[in-house]
Design an enzyme around this catalytic site. Sequence first.
Site, PDB file in Angstrom:
ATOM      1  N   HIS A  33       8.950   1.117   3.461  1.00  0.00           N
ATOM      2  CA  HIS A  33      10.042   1.120   4.450  1.00  0.00           C
ATOM      3  C   HIS A  33      10.906  -0.110   4.186  1.00  0.00           C
ATOM      4  CE1 HIS A  33       7.596  -1.932   6.340  1.00  0.00           C
ATOM      5  NE2 HIS A  33       6.590  -1.078   6.469  1.00  0.00           N
TER       6      HIS A  33
ATOM      7  N   MET B  83       0.853  -1.189   0.000  1.00  0.00           N
ATOM      8  CA  MET B  83       0.000   0.000   0.000  1.00  0.00           C
ATOM      9  C   MET B  83       0.896   1.250   0.000  1.00  0.00           C
ATOM     10  SD  MET B  83      -3.393  -1.011   2.077  1.00  0.00           S
ATOM     11  CE  MET B  83      -2.774  -0.771   3.714  1.00  0.00           C
TER      12      MET B  83
ATOM     13  N   GLY C  43       4.933 -10.295   3.849  1.00  0.00           N
ATOM     14  CA  GLY C  43       5.717 -10.193   5.080  1.00  0.00           C
ATOM     15  C   GLY C  43       5.098 -10.999   6.211  1.00  0.00           C
TER      16      GLY C  43
ATOM     17  N   GLY D 273      11.069  -2.899   5.524  1.00  0.00           N
ATOM     18  CA  GLY D 273      10.346  -4.175   5.526  1.00  0.00           C
ATOM     19  C   GLY D 273       9.867  -4.488   4.105  1.00  0.00           C
ATOM     20  N   HIS D 274       9.264  -3.474   3.442  1.00  0.00           N
ATOM     21  CA  HIS D 274       8.829  -3.685   2.054  1.00  0.00           C
ATOM     22  C   HIS D 274      10.037  -3.983   1.165  1.00  0.00           C
ATOM     23  CE1 HIS D 274       5.523  -0.797   3.377  1.00  0.00           C
ATOM     24  NE2 HIS D 274       4.844  -1.847   2.968  1.00  0.00           N
TER      25      HIS D 274
ATOM     26  N   MET E  33       8.992  -2.861  11.641  1.00  0.00           N
ATOM     27  CA  MET E  33       8.741  -1.773  10.694  1.00  0.00           C
ATOM     28  C   MET E  33       7.300  -1.812  10.203  1.00  0.00           C
ATOM     29  SD  MET E  33      12.153  -1.151   8.613  1.00  0.00           S
ATOM     30  CE  MET E  33      13.675  -0.940   9.532  1.00  0.00           C
TER      31      MET E  33
ATOM     32  N   ARG F 222       2.622   2.561   9.584  1.00  0.00           N
ATOM     33  CA  ARG F 222       1.863   3.285  10.617  1.00  0.00           C
ATOM     34  C   ARG F 222       2.766   3.826  11.732  1.00  0.00           C
ATOM     35  NH1 ARG F 222      -2.375  -0.699   9.198  1.00  0.00           N
ATOM     36  NH2 ARG F 222      -4.133   0.503   8.423  1.00  0.00           N
TER      37      ARG F 222
HETATM   38  O1  PAF Z   1      -0.163  -5.908   3.500  1.00  0.00           O
HETATM   39  C1  PAF Z   1      -0.581  -4.959   2.809  1.00  0.00           C
HETATM   40  O2  PAF Z   1       0.084  -3.927   2.656  1.00  0.00           O
HETATM   41  C2  PAF Z   1      -1.956  -5.073   2.150  1.00  0.00           C
HETATM   42  O3  PAF Z   1      -2.849  -5.743   2.957  1.00  0.00           O
HETATM   43  C3  PAF Z   1      -1.891  -5.698   0.750  1.00  0.00           C
HETATM   44  C4  PAF Z   1      -1.418  -7.125   0.790  1.00  0.00           C
HETATM   45  C5  PAF Z   1      -0.970  -4.879  -0.150  1.00  0.00           C
HETATM   46  C6  PAF Z   1      -3.280  -5.685   0.111  1.00  0.00           C
HETATM   47  O4  PAF Z   1      -3.787  -4.397  -0.014  1.00  0.00           O
END
Ligand code: PAF
Length: 282
Positions: free
Chosen positions: A34, A30, A148, A36-37, A185, A188
């Site tokens: 950070h 979304m 994650g 983590g992503h 991480m 929010r």
């Molecule tokens: O984990 C997230 O950021 C969301 O739930 C996802 C998997 C991108 C779906 O909108």
Amino acid sequence: MQVFNSIKEIQQWSLQNKKQGKTIGLVPTMGYLHNGHLSLVREARKQCDIVIVSIFVNPIQFGVNEDFDEYPRDIQRDQLRLEAEKADAIFAPAIKEMYPGGYNTYVEVLGEIPGKLCGSRRPGHFRGVTTVVSKLFNICLPDKAFFGQKDAQQALIVEKMVKELNFPLEIVRVPIVREEDGLAMSSRNVYLDHEQRHEALILWQALQKAQESIRSGETNVETVRRQIKQMIVACPQAQIDYIEIYNASDLADLQKIRGQVLIALAVKFGSTRLIDNLIVEV
Ligand code: PAF
């Protein structure tokens, strides 16, 4: 790196890549990325020829009183980070591209797994997640999708959906990435003020303490939950949403702590709700 906003265009691009024999890794996010992503992106980079990162703040997974409007967004910063990680494409659709007027199709996993933890506190949340994730799978056509472990329940639900609806792809789970002081991480975390940020460290401390206690022989679920609760209630701003211990593979209730167990926490600091978890193998 290419940026796509159109479903048709990225779907065609993915199809072309697949025809050339390339494997596609999808990292659904979304945004407000950070480390983590980025660890998901790095894993996808290692395992696949092409890496697509979707950035879409999915309105249908937010409840009416949740933070959809305030959810942090910064697509330019995300783009720079993804260029540095050598992602091949971003898919960042508008809401009406994903949910045009009259949209009325949803995907929902039922049963015990979605009925617990966040599923019981956030009605409709996981239906929103599984719907958007199914759409992203059909749009981006990944061979592997990366999720994650921080959202452990989400990963379990998506795995179940992929298995039961026979999506031809593999879900890869990637470990939680923590700040140096242990805070997991999360996009929010930016909502936390100085004091709340400091208090939020209790989550990781309590999880570690619980692990210690289990490893030294404690098998009673209630005793471990009580130990965690005692630590968290000592923080003036913390409001516990849940402290739960379940079987890690299916969230089944436990008579005694044994096998692989998931210790999962959701706690609010001010108006910011944080989740964290740890899998302990006994
Ligand atoms: O984990 C997230 O950021 C969301 O739930 C996802 C998997 C991108 C779906 O909108």
